[in-house]
Design a protein around this motif. Structure first.
Motif, short mmCIF file in Angstrom:
data_model
loop_
_atom_site.label_atom_id
_atom_site.label_comp_id
_atom_site.label_asym_id
_atom_site.label_seq_id
_atom_site.Cartn_x
_atom_site.Cartn_y
_atom_site.Cartn_z
N TYR A 132 0.84 -1.20 0.00
CA TYR A 132 0.00 0.00 0.00
C TYR A 132 0.88 1.25 0.00
O TYR A 132 0.60 2.23 -0.71
N GLU A 133 1.94 1.22 0.81
CA GLU A 133 2.85 2.36 0.85
C GLU A 133 3.60 2.50 -0.48
O GLU A 133 3.83 3.62 -0.95
N MET A 134 3.99 1.38 -1.07
CA MET A 134 4.65 1.43 -2.37
C MET A 134 3.72 2.06 -3.41
O MET A 134 4.14 2.89 -4.23
N MET A 135 2.46 1.65 -3.39
CA MET A 135 1.48 2.21 -4.32
C MET A 135 1.36 3.73 -4.15
O MET A 135 1.29 4.48 -5.13
N THR A 136 1.36 4.18 -2.90
CA THR A 136 1.26 5.62 -2.63
C THR A 136 2.43 6.38 -3.25
O THR A 136 2.25 7.38 -3.94
N LEU A 137 3.64 5.90 -2.99
CA LEU A 137 4.83 6.60 -3.47
C LEU A 137 4.93 6.58 -4.99
O LEU A 137 5.31 7.57 -5.61
N LEU A 138 4.58 5.44 -5.60
CA LEU A 138 4.69 5.33 -7.06
C LEU A 138 3.62 6.16 -7.77
O LEU A 138 3.81 6.54 -8.93
N SER A 139 2.51 6.43 -7.11
CA SER A 139 1.45 7.20 -7.76
C SER A 139 1.60 8.71 -7.58
O SER A 139 0.90 9.48 -8.25
N VAL A 140 2.49 9.15 -6.70
CA VAL A 140 2.71 10.59 -6.52
C VAL A 140 3.11 11.28 -7.84
O VAL A 140 2.58 12.34 -8.17
N PRO A 141 4.05 10.70 -8.64
CA PRO A 141 4.40 11.35 -9.91
C PRO A 141 3.22 11.50 -10.86
O PRO A 141 3.20 12.41 -11.70
N LEU A 142 2.20 10.64 -10.74
CA LEU A 142 1.03 10.77 -11.59
C LEU A 142 0.20 11.99 -11.18
O LEU A 142 -0.42 12.64 -12.02
N VAL A 143 0.19 12.28 -9.88
CA VAL A 143 -0.58 13.42 -9.38
C VAL A 143 0.06 14.74 -9.80
O VAL A 143 -0.63 15.68 -10.19
N LEU A 144 1.38 14.83 -9.72
CA LEU A 144 2.06 16.10 -10.02
C LEU A 144 2.61 16.15 -11.45
O LEU A 144 3.43 17.00 -11.78
N HIS A 145 2.13 15.25 -12.31
CA HIS A 145 2.72 15.09 -13.63
C HIS A 145 2.83 16.37 -14.43
O HIS A 145 3.86 16.65 -15.05
N ILE A 146 1.76 17.17 -14.44
CA ILE A 146 1.78 18.35 -15.32
C ILE A 146 2.72 19.44 -14.81
O ILE A 146 3.07 20.36 -15.55
N GLY A 160 0.29 14.22 2.31
CA GLY A 160 -0.07 14.50 3.69
C GLY A 160 -1.11 13.52 4.21
O GLY A 160 -0.95 12.92 5.28
N PHE A 161 -2.18 13.35 3.44
CA PHE A 161 -3.21 12.40 3.83
C PHE A 161 -2.65 10.98 3.88
O PHE A 161 -2.97 10.20 4.79
N SER A 162 -1.81 10.65 2.91
CA SER A 162 -1.28 9.29 2.83
C SER A 162 -0.33 8.98 3.99
O SER A 162 -0.38 7.90 4.58
N VAL A 163 0.53 9.94 4.33
CA VAL A 163 1.46 9.72 5.45
C VAL A 163 0.70 9.62 6.76
O VAL A 163 1.00 8.77 7.62
N ALA A 164 -0.30 10.50 6.94
CA ALA A 164 -1.12 10.42 8.16
C ALA A 164 -1.84 9.09 8.24
O ALA A 164 -1.88 8.44 9.29
N GLY A 165 -2.41 8.67 7.11
CA GLY A 165 -3.10 7.38 7.09
C GLY A 165 -2.15 6.23 7.34
O GLY A 165 -2.49 5.26 8.03
N ALA A 166 -0.93 6.34 6.80
CA ALA A 166 0.07 5.29 6.99
C ALA A 166 0.43 5.15 8.47
O ALA A 166 0.58 4.05 8.98
N GLY A 167 0.55 6.29 9.15
CA GLY A 167 0.88 6.26 10.57
C GLY A 167 -0.20 5.57 11.39
O GLY A 167 0.09 4.75 12.27
N LEU A 168 -1.46 5.89 11.09
CA LEU A 168 -2.57 5.27 11.81
C LEU A 168 -2.63 3.77 11.52
O LEU A 168 -2.86 2.96 12.43
N GLY A 169 -2.43 3.41 10.25
CA GLY A 169 -2.45 1.99 9.89
C GLY A 169 -1.33 1.22 10.56
O GLY A 169 -1.53 0.09 11.04
N GLY A 213 -7.25 5.35 8.88
CA GLY A 213 -5.95 5.42 8.23
C GLY A 213 -5.99 4.93 6.79
O GLY A 213 -5.55 5.64 5.87
N PHE A 214 -6.53 3.75 6.58
CA PHE A 214 -6.61 3.22 5.21
C PHE A 214 -7.64 3.99 4.40
O PHE A 214 -7.50 4.11 3.18
N GLY A 215 -8.68 4.52 5.07
CA GLY A 215 -9.66 5.33 4.36
C GLY A 215 -9.05 6.62 3.80
O GLY A 215 -9.37 7.05 2.69
#
Length: 217
Positions: A132-146, A160-169, A213-215
């Motif tokens: 799940y964490e790998m998916m988050t990091l690999l998808s960041v370039p898709l979000v900031l692509h332009i 921010g949301f992902s790191v907070a969620g990761a901590g709770l998980g 967290g996962f939500g």
């Protein structure tokens, strides 16, 4: 053999994505991405034929290991994701024509698919969490692509949301380790019911924390 089959749906798009990062010719890139996604569908269909025995990918500690396993729910989601990824790629070939760095987009697009396959075929909570964490990091370039200011602001919020969620998980994962009879996903659940009954309030709180967290992610 089952272990190799379970690794293929993860490795094919990740290694293919790395290769696509270096393909600058549009026709070659389109053909490569298409063939990789078609091959991925056939690989997942082969894996989805039967349940598999747990395959230990890596032993981190005595209580934490990376385990891959194909069950009915994981196979269902793996098939759906591969079909969706193929359909979106066909659309994206034309849609991304006006964007730059298309090789970067499709490279990370494929690698994100590999991480999602790891989630689908995770055999325990530790494996699910790490992919799940790998998916988050690999998808960041898709979000900031332009590369615009708004894109970077969106990526920062996403992280921010992902790191907070990761901590709770992760917090919930640590707590649950002491209440499980096994680290593997098992039909009917893995909680030690006697111990869980003694700490019902705590475990309900942990469930809420992990759901949030996962939500978030």
């Amino acid at each position: 053999m089952d272990g190799i089959l379970l690794l293929l749906p993860i490795l094919v798009p990740i290694l293919g994505g790395l290769a696509v990062l270096g393909i600058h010719n549009m026709k070659t890139r389109r053909l490569t991405v298409t063939l990789l996604l078609v091959f991925q569908i056939f690989v997942v269909l082969e894996v989805a034929r039967n349940d598999t025995e747990p395959f230990v990918l890596l032993q981190l500690t005595d209580g934490a290991r990376l385990v891959l396993q194909a069950d009915s729910l994981g196979r269902l989601f793996a098939n759906l994701i591969c079909l969706i990824w193929f359909a979106v790629a066909v659309f994206a070939f034309e849609y991304m024509n006006h964007e730059g760095h298309r090789e970067r987009f499709f490279g990370f697009y494929l690698m994100t698919l590999g991480a999602l396959m790891g989630i689908c075929f995770a055999g325990n909570l530790v494996t699910l969490y790490l992919f799940y964490e790998m998916m988050t990091l690999l998808s960041v370039p898709l979000v900031l692509h332009i590369g615009t200011r708004k894109a970077f602001e969106a990526a920062y919020r996403y992280l921010g949301f992902s790191v907070a969620g990761a901590g709770l998980g992760l917090l919930g994962l640590f707590v649950l380790q002491g209440y499980c009879t096994t680290d593997l996903f098992t039909p009917g659940g893995v909680l030690d019911l006697a111990r869980a009954g003694e700490n019902r309030t705590l475990l309900l709180g942990v469930f809420v924390v992990m759901a949030v967290g996962f939500g978030c992610k």
